[in-house]
Design an enzyme around this catalytic site. Structure first.
Site, mmCIF file in Angstrom:
data_model
loop_
_atom_site.group_PDB
_atom_site.id
_atom_site.type_symbol
_atom_site.label_atom_id
_atom_site.label_comp_id
_atom_site.label_asym_id
_atom_site.label_seq_id
_atom_site.Cartn_x
_atom_site.Cartn_y
_atom_site.Cartn_z
ATOM 1 N N GLY A 244 25.455 41.083 84.390
ATOM 2 C CA GLY A 244 24.670 40.986 83.172
ATOM 3 C C GLY A 244 25.049 39.848 82.259
ATOM 4 C CB ILE A 245 24.929 39.574 78.536
ATOM 5 C CG1 ILE A 245 23.411 39.716 78.333
ATOM 6 C CG2 ILE A 245 25.505 38.638 77.480
ATOM 7 C CD1 ILE A 245 23.020 40.359 77.010
ATOM 8 N N GLY A 246 27.575 39.616 80.307
ATOM 9 C CA GLY A 246 29.001 39.316 80.412
ATOM 10 C C GLY A 246 29.313 38.333 81.520
ATOM 11 N N GLY B 187 33.878 43.339 80.037
ATOM 12 C CA GLY B 187 32.617 43.837 80.597
ATOM 13 C C GLY B 187 31.825 42.732 81.265
ATOM 14 C CB SER B 188 32.801 39.569 82.275
ATOM 15 O OG SER B 188 34.148 39.807 82.653
ATOM 16 C CE1 TYR C 49 24.016 48.734 72.297
ATOM 17 C CE2 TYR C 49 22.002 48.271 71.073
ATOM 18 C CZ TYR C 49 23.038 47.846 71.890
ATOM 19 O OH TYR C 49 23.100 46.527 72.294
#
Length: 258
Positions: free
Chosen positions: A18-20, A14-15, A149
């Protein structure tokens, strides 16, 4: 302190943003060969191009066993795996049906479980490896607006702790990293409707933290780079004595001494 990952292969799920992506960039800057992952070829190619040399990517949906199997075939022996892939959806408990619960479980938990099952024995055979689950402060501070979540993130922390004990003495560490409110693209999309001429995007983020995470000591959202810095350290040889830990980058939201 010099974080040197030269010669290591790092898979970040998931990169593409964002954070990824920030994690992928941090590992890349530390010298790792980075494997980008996302669901669409266009976004994967764009992220790989942003990183440049020593980066490659795979457009695979890791929410399914088939997608994980394809990733394992494509990248059989990474040295570092960051299970960052995750989704969130604010929704009241009584409106959250089985399909939403299952989707969060498959994406947020089982993708990491499947990759860990395949990769950890190979890391152990080499007597070195790093497996990092992206949890959340929501693992301990279950948000009433998205209980599903929070439960999935609690599971991530528990899986990481259990796997760390399972890999005892192998030279492989397993940890979870717990961001708090972070100004990623996903968060920005959620908050953009509150921006006005009198109320900047930065102020919207601050107001969100103060309203919805009042225990925050930082009193603002973290940046994606601040989260990535923790991951880069934990992924490095310098963190050889850190395993089984839930490492908070939450701005102090979780009101706990440990």
């Amino acid at each position: 302190m010099d974080i040197d990952l030269l010669g290591k292969v790092a898979l970040v799920t998931g990169s593409t943003e964002g954070i990824g992506f920030a994690i992928a960039r941090g590992l890349h800057e530390a010298g790792a060969d980075v494997v980008i992952n996302g669901r669409t070829r266009q976004k994967v190619d764009a992220a790989v191009a942003r990183l440049g040399g020593r980066a490659r990517g795979h457009a695979l949906d890791l929410a399914s066993a088939e997608g994980c199997d394809a990733m394992i075939r494509a990248e059989p022996e990474p040295d570092i795996v960051v299970s960052n892939l995750g989704i969130f959806q604010p929704l009241d408990f009584f409106e959250t049906d089985d399909a939403i619960w299952d989707r969060h479980w498959q994406v947020n938990v089982m993708a990491g479980v499947r990759l860990a099952r395949a990769y950890l024995p190979k890391m152990a055979a080499k007597s070195w490896g790093r497996f990092i689950f992206l949890g959340s402060e929501s693992a301990f501070n279950i948000p009433v607006e998205m209980i599903h979540y929070g439960v999935s993130k609690t599971a991530d922390v528990a899986v990481a702790r259990g796997l760390a004990k399972r890999m005892a003495g192998t030279g492989v560490t397993v940890n979870s990293v717990l961001p708090g409110p972070t100004m990623s693209e996903g968060a920005a999309e959620m908050l953009k409707g509150h921006v006005t001429a009198e109320r900047s995007f930065e102020q919207v983020g601050i107001d969100f933290v103060k309203t919805h995470r009042p225990t925050s000591i930082l009193q603002r959202p973290a940046t994606v780079e601040e989260v990535a810095n923790m991951v880069a350290y934990v992924a490095s040889p310098l963190a050889s004595a850190t395993t089984g830990a839930a490492l908070r980058v939450d701005g102090g939201v979780v009101d706990s001494l440990v």
